[in-house]
Write an enzyme that holds these catalytic residues in place. Structure first.
Site, short mmCIF file in Angstrom:
data_model
loop_
_atom_site.label_atom_id
_atom_site.label_comp_id
_atom_site.label_asym_id
_atom_site.label_seq_id
_atom_site.Cartn_x
_atom_site.Cartn_y
_atom_site.Cartn_z
N HIS A 15 0.86 -1.19 0.00
CA HIS A 15 0.00 0.00 0.00
C HIS A 15 0.90 1.24 0.00
O HIS A 15 1.60 1.48 0.98
CB HIS A 15 -0.90 0.02 1.23
N HIS A 136 -8.17 -10.73 -1.35
CA HIS A 136 -8.21 -10.57 0.10
C HIS A 136 -9.14 -11.67 0.59
O HIS A 136 -10.36 -11.57 0.43
CB HIS A 136 -8.74 -9.17 0.47
N LEU A 219 -5.41 -6.54 8.93
CA LEU A 219 -6.35 -7.52 8.39
C LEU A 219 -5.72 -8.25 7.20
O LEU A 219 -5.11 -7.57 6.37
CB LEU A 219 -7.64 -6.83 7.96
N HIS A 251 -0.82 4.04 8.12
CA HIS A 251 -1.90 4.94 8.57
C HIS A 251 -1.23 5.91 9.55
O HIS A 251 -0.36 5.50 10.32
CB HIS A 251 -2.99 4.19 9.32
O1 DOR Z 1 -4.27 -4.36 7.51
C1 DOR Z 1 -4.63 -4.05 6.40
N1 DOR Z 1 -4.50 -2.79 5.94
N2 DOR Z 1 -5.20 -4.97 5.62
C2 DOR Z 1 -5.76 -4.66 4.45
O2 DOR Z 1 -6.29 -5.54 3.82
C3 DOR Z 1 -5.80 -3.26 3.98
C4 DOR Z 1 -4.75 -2.47 4.58
C5 DOR Z 1 -4.94 -0.98 4.39
O3 DOR Z 1 -5.20 -0.56 3.27
O4 DOR Z 1 -4.79 -0.25 5.37
ZN ZN Z 2 -3.17 -5.06 1.85
#
Ligand code: DOR
Ligand code: ZN
Length: 345
Positions: A15, A136, A219, A251
């Site tokens: 990401h 996913h 996740l 994040h």
């Molecule tokens: O922990 C996660 N963060 N799992 C995901 O599938 C998406 C990701 C996110 O975009 O923050």
């Molecule tokens: Zn991911």
């Protein structure tokens, strides 16, 4: 062993976000990795080939000067995705894969797929042209316990899909259970799995013991220890069906440290040090190159990188920041809860 040289690694699930966050994090990937599969769950998501082209341009513009890095773009599958657009993106070389988010499964997945039947025309086209589907792999059914969602997805969505479309190439991303590992191992063809750095290191105790630890929440959520051990065994086995996808997912801290914190762990900056530590612990440093640099390109039909990186084992712990500062705000870096001695020289 004090040093190990491997082909330059790639990250098969990443990401990068957009804007100030993209600018703040991309250098941590391009420093070590040559290529990465870029997740499309932006707001709004990367749905069309034109979206992917524009996002790729923004990524290249944010790349630190002098770094060579190739973003491998994905499209976010919706119930309205056009098979022709997907085929055009694939044939132009821009689109490496399509990403299936079951609607509601994770961050920015509400535009994903609710009814697999509606995505079938696109999936049929992908099977025909050999374009991989990245999944996913979790159901979102409220009645299903969060720790069971991967297994239930395999049984109720993934396996029926693969029986219906045996020619569809599926990457089961961020496998977190022994069920996922066993499913991939037992299949005859057309399925592989990526494994994250953090799922090789933490189990669910990291999130819940001694207080709630939001920086270990992601996740699919980390599972119990027996699953972590199965992931380690698969990753360090050299089996060509398993490769690195960090799922590094930044994040800003205020969005993690709150009453309803976001899922995601930021590992781009120390992934290679963590992996060398794990592979050394498993007496499998000779398999690190397969996992991080060879198996992924082989699965996606690409050549491995020509250049190499060297990891060196230091006598004293390698420093890395607890947080990085980005234009979007601070992002906490994954703490493996042990000192790291392996450094990329
Ligand atoms: O922990 C996660 N963060 N799992 C995901 O599938 C998406 C990701 C996110 O975009 O923050
Ligand atoms: Zn991911």
């Amino acid at each position: 062993m004090r040093s190990i040289t491997i082909r330059r690694p790639d990250d098969w699930h990443l990401h990068l976000r957009d804007g100030a966050m993209l600018e703040g994090v991309i250098g941590d990937t391009s420093r070590h990795f040559a290529r990465a599969i870029i997740m499309p769950n932006l707001v709004p998501p990367v749905v069309t080939t034109a979206d992917a082209k524009a996002y790729r341009d923004r990524i290249m513009a944010a790349l630190p000067k002098g770094d060579r890095f190739e973003p491998l773009m994905t499209l976010y599958l919706t119930e309205d995705t056009s098979p022709d657009d997907v085929e055009e993106g694939a044939r132009s070389g821009l689109v490496t894969a399509v990403k299936l988010y079951p609607a509601g499964a994770t961050t920015n997945s509400h535009g994903g797929v609710r009814d697999m039947a509606k995505a079938m025309p696109v999936l049929e086209r992908m099977a025909k042209i050999g374009l991989p589907l990245c999944v996913h792999g979790e159901v979102t059914t409220p009645e299903v316990d969060i720790f069971d969602r991967e297994k239930v997805f395999i049984d109720t969505v993934l396996d029926p899909l693969r029986r219906r479309l045996p020619d569809l190439k599926v990457t089961m991303e961020h496998v977190t259970t022994s069920d996922g590992i066993d499913y991939i191992r037992s299949a005859e063809r057309n399925i592989a799995g990526s494994i994250t750095t953090h799922h090789l290191i933490i189990n669910r105790n990291a999130i819940l013991v001694g207080g709630i630890k939001p920086h270990y929440y992601c996740l699919p959520v980390a599972k119990r220890e027996s699953h972590r051990l199965a992931l380690r065994a698969a990753a360090t086995s050299g089996d060509r069906r398993f490769f690195l996808g960090t799922d590094s997912a930044p994040h800003v801290d205020p969005l993690k440290e709150c009453a309803c914190g976001c899922a995601g762990i930021y590992t781009s900056i120390n992934t290679m040090s963590c992996l060398a530590h794990v592979f050394e612990q498993e007496n499998a440093l000779d398999k690190l190159e397969a996992f991080a640099s060879l198996n992924g390109p082989a699965w996606y039909g690409l050549a491995p990188n020509e250049d190499t990186i060297t990891l060196v084992r230091r006598d004293t712990p390698v420093p890395y920041p607890a947080k990085i500062e980005t234009g979007a705000g601070p992002v906490t870096v994954f703490d493996p809860m042990f000192d790291l001695f392996w450094d990329v020289s």
